[in-house]
Design a protein around this motif. Sequence first.
Motif, mmCIF file in Angstrom:
data_model
loop_
_atom_site.group_PDB
_atom_site.id
_atom_site.type_symbol
_atom_site.label_atom_id
_atom_site.label_comp_id
_atom_site.label_asym_id
_atom_site.label_seq_id
_atom_site.Cartn_x
_atom_site.Cartn_y
_atom_site.Cartn_z
ATOM 1 N N HIS A 1 2.525 -1.969 -9.772
ATOM 2 C CA HIS A 1 2.845 -1.311 -8.673
ATOM 3 C C HIS A 1 2.868 0.093 -9.324
ATOM 4 O O HIS A 1 2.811 0.563 -10.381
ATOM 5 C CB HIS A 1 4.490 -1.550 -8.387
ATOM 6 C CG HIS A 1 4.415 -2.615 -7.651
ATOM 7 N ND1 HIS A 1 4.586 -3.903 -8.187
ATOM 8 C CD2 HIS A 1 4.753 -2.792 -6.228
ATOM 9 C CE1 HIS A 1 4.934 -4.689 -7.200
ATOM 10 N NE2 HIS A 1 4.911 -4.356 -6.055
ATOM 11 N N ARG B 1 8.425 -1.666 -0.472
ATOM 12 C CA ARG B 1 7.272 -2.099 -1.083
ATOM 13 C C ARG B 1 6.193 -1.798 0.135
ATOM 14 O O ARG B 1 6.447 -2.099 1.165
ATOM 15 C CB ARG B 1 7.232 -3.324 -1.567
ATOM 16 C CG ARG B 1 5.842 -3.851 -2.157
ATOM 17 C CD ARG B 1 5.988 -5.096 -2.883
ATOM 18 N NE ARG B 1 6.746 -6.137 -2.014
ATOM 19 C CZ ARG B 1 6.772 -7.375 -2.237
ATOM 20 N NH1 ARG B 1 6.056 -7.689 -3.344
ATOM 21 N NH2 ARG B 1 7.343 -8.230 -1.585
ATOM 22 N N GLU C 1 5.024 3.387 -9.027
ATOM 23 C CA GLU C 1 6.440 3.675 -8.510
ATOM 24 C C GLU C 1 6.590 4.978 -8.180
ATOM 25 O O GLU C 1 6.617 6.123 -8.982
ATOM 26 C CB GLU C 1 7.335 3.008 -9.617
ATOM 27 C CG GLU C 1 7.469 1.771 -9.770
ATOM 28 C CD GLU C 1 8.539 1.028 -10.259
ATOM 29 O OE1 GLU C 1 9.733 1.146 -10.210
ATOM 30 O OE2 GLU C 1 8.199 0.853 -11.676
ATOM 31 N N LEU D 1 5.974 0.833 -4.837
ATOM 32 C CA LEU D 1 7.320 0.786 -4.938
ATOM 33 C C LEU D 1 8.094 2.035 -4.728
ATOM 34 O O LEU D 1 7.824 2.781 -5.799
ATOM 35 C CB LEU D 1 7.695 -0.114 -6.232
ATOM 36 C CG LEU D 1 8.469 -1.172 -5.998
ATOM 37 C CD1 LEU D 1 8.335 -2.221 -5.076
ATOM 38 C CD2 LEU D 1 8.781 -1.680 -7.612
#
Length: 163
Positions: free
Chosen positions: A7, A76, A9, A87
Motif C-alpha cells: 500500500h 483503504r 500510506e 491506506l
Amino acid sequence: EIPSAKHKEFTLVMIRDYAEDKILLGEKLRGFGSGYFNGFGGKIEPGETIEAAAQRELKEEANIEATDMTARGCLRFIFDDNPTPWLVHVFHASAYTGDIAASDEMRPVWYKLNPSEVPFERMWADDPHWWPYLLAEKKFVGTFLFTNTTELVKFWIRETDDL
Ligand code: 6OG
C-alpha cells in the motif's frame, strides 16, 4: 498490470473546535486532489512513525502542532486505474499550539459543522461516509473503490475498537 502487494500510506488530521462547533479544512492548492477541501496530511516517509508523519504534515500544511491527537480511522482506497491501494490513517485533534497559517500547498478555512456549510461538493466522495463516525467519536475502518480517479463506485465501512 500486476497489483503491487504494498500500500501507499498517508495521514489525514482533522482539527475540530468544539466550542465554536467548527472543523478546519484546507483547500488543496496543488498536486493530487488540488481544488478539494480536506484535512491535513500526506505520505508517510520511510522510517517515520504514523503519528510523527501526521504531526509533520499538519505543521507543514497548517503551521500547527496537535496536542491531543488520537487515531480515529483507517481508510483503504482502491483505484481501478492505479495498481497500488492507498491506506489513509485518520486522526482527530481539538487542541493545538501555533497559529494556523496557509502554506503554498493548503489554505486553511474553518467551517461550521452543519451539513449545509461543509463543502462536500468540493471534497473526496468518501468523506460523507466516514465523517458521521468521526463526528460521533467512533473509530472506523473503510474500503472505498474508485473509478476514473474520483468517482466512488462502492464502499464498505464499519465501526471498530482496534485500529
Ligand atoms: P499528498 O498528496 O498531499 O497526500 N487523501 C484522501 N482523503 C480523502 N478524504 N479521501 C481520499 O479519497 C483521499 N486520498 C488521499 C491523504 C494526500 C492527502 O490526501 C488524503 C493525504 O492527507 C481517495 O501528499
